[in-house]
Design an enzyme around this catalytic site. Structure first.
Site, PDB file in Angstrom:
ATOM      1  N   ASP A  17       0.845  -1.202   0.000  1.00 48.34           N
ATOM      2  CA  ASP A  17       0.000   0.000   0.000  1.00 48.34           C
ATOM      3  C   ASP A  17       0.880   1.252   0.000  1.00 48.34           C
ATOM      4  OD1 ASP A  17      -2.959   1.063   0.774  1.00 48.34           O
ATOM      5  OD2 ASP A  17      -1.407   2.253   1.773  1.00 48.34           O
ATOM      6  N   LEU A  18       0.664   2.133  -0.964  1.00 50.38           N
ATOM      7  CA  LEU A  18       1.510   3.313  -1.102  1.00 50.38           C
ATOM      8  C   LEU A  18       1.378   4.246   0.087  1.00 50.38           C
ATOM      9  CD1 LEU A  18       3.504   4.923  -2.770  1.00 50.38           C
ATOM     10  CD2 LEU A  18       1.571   5.910  -4.031  1.00 50.38           C
TER      11      LEU A  18
END
Length: 323
Positions: A225-226
């Site tokens: 997840d960025l």
């Protein structure tokens, strides 16, 4: 591909009232007592010196464990994270604690997750509302009811043929007994991830979000997840956004509450987001000179950048059970 790392929604914080948070903190659990006995670790992320340590991600839990929705579990998580990671303690102090709960059954939550994929929040909410109307209400979000809908039925409410195939594949796996709500709730994290990613359109990121926000699993790290990765970068002052392969080691000290640590990373990135740009007036502008046109293009570019930040920091908008 029906799954992608979030670039998230306009976040609706999952924070209980101060009184609720105080009540939770005042009720220590065995997990909290154990956490309080741990000595504080360094602010920097841990780096193992064991040359024999496996580089492969470790299994988070062999059994589901107590969900974060259980009484006192969030308080226990916060107490552990404060003691284990002084850097994270600063972020915890700056935000209200989270509250984890989900009103939907697992099948319903997975259906909702598929419908929300890759859509802006308002558009997804509109499709979801029409989907519920088509079925006759939330109580009818059942495998047999979804299978009874044709691709054309779903297209008429804004569901693409590809997403329709995802919904039908999920419903078929439930109808055949490959999946069931009871099995989903009781499977360990690794087995559940393996089973759910067999469903068309459900990838690793969707599985992680489902585990955290629908099943309230306590020790899930969405390493790709960025928003979480950028949060870890800010937390530890790293020169670059850590790669997904680096996240396991960087967040090791958060075990067994990495889900809560990830939640605070989204909050940290949210607090770093720049203020929204000035609104562009409604109606076509009077572009009398090239300078006016350039200004409009710059404003539009700023809006696009702001939307990207909003999407990145808030995966919760598209999650099952959060609406």
């Amino acid at each position: 591909m029906g799954d992608q790392s979030p670039l998230s929604p306009n976040l609706h914080p999952l924070s209980p009232s101060p009184s609720a948070a105080a009540a939770a903190a005042a009720t220590p659990t065995p997990a909290a007592a154990a956490a309080s006995s741990r000595s504080s670790r360094s602010k920097k992320p841990p780096h193992s010196s064991d040359p024999n340590q496996s580089k492969k991600p470790r299994l988070t839990l062999t059994v589901p464990g107590r969900p974060l929705s259980a009484d006192g579990e969030v308080a226990a998580a916060i107490q552990h994270l404060r003691a284990a990671d002084p850097a994270l303690a600063t972020v915890i102090d700056a935000h209200d604690p989270p509250a984890f709960q989900c009103p939907h059954r697992p099948f319903h939550s997975l259906v909702r997750s598929i419908l929300y994929q890759q859509l802006a929040f308002k558009a997804a909410a509109s499709v979801y509302s029409r989907f519920l109307s088509l079925l006759g209400g939330e109580h009818n979000v059942l495998p047999e009811a979804v299978l009874a809908l044709t691709t054309q039925d779903l297209r008429q409410i804004g569901v693409s043929p590809r997403k329709a195939s995802y919904l039908h594949d999920l419903a078929r796996k439930y109808a055949s007994g490959i999946l069931s709500d009871a099995a989903v709730v009781n499977m360990d994290d690794r087995s559940l991830a393996a089973m759910l990613t067999m469903v068309k359109g459900i990838g690793a990121w969707s599985v992680h979000m489902f585990m955290i926000f629908s099943l309230n699993r306590p020790d899930v790290l969405p390493a790709a997840d960025l928003g979480v990765r950028k949060g870890v970068q800010h937390l530890y002052g790293l020169d670059a956004v850590p790669r997904p392969s680096q996240m396991e080691k960087l967040c090791e000290q958060w075990r067994p509450y990495r889900s809560v640590g990830a939640w605070y990373m989204w909050r940290l990135i949210e607090s770093k987001a720049p203020p929204p740009p000035p609104a562009i007036p409604v109606g076509p502008p009077a572009l009398t000179e090239h300078g006016d046109e350039l200004m409009l293009q710059q404003q539009q570019h700023q809006q696009q950048q702001q939307q990207s930040v909003i999407q990145m920091i808030d995966p919760l908008q598209m999650l099952p059970g959060m609406g």
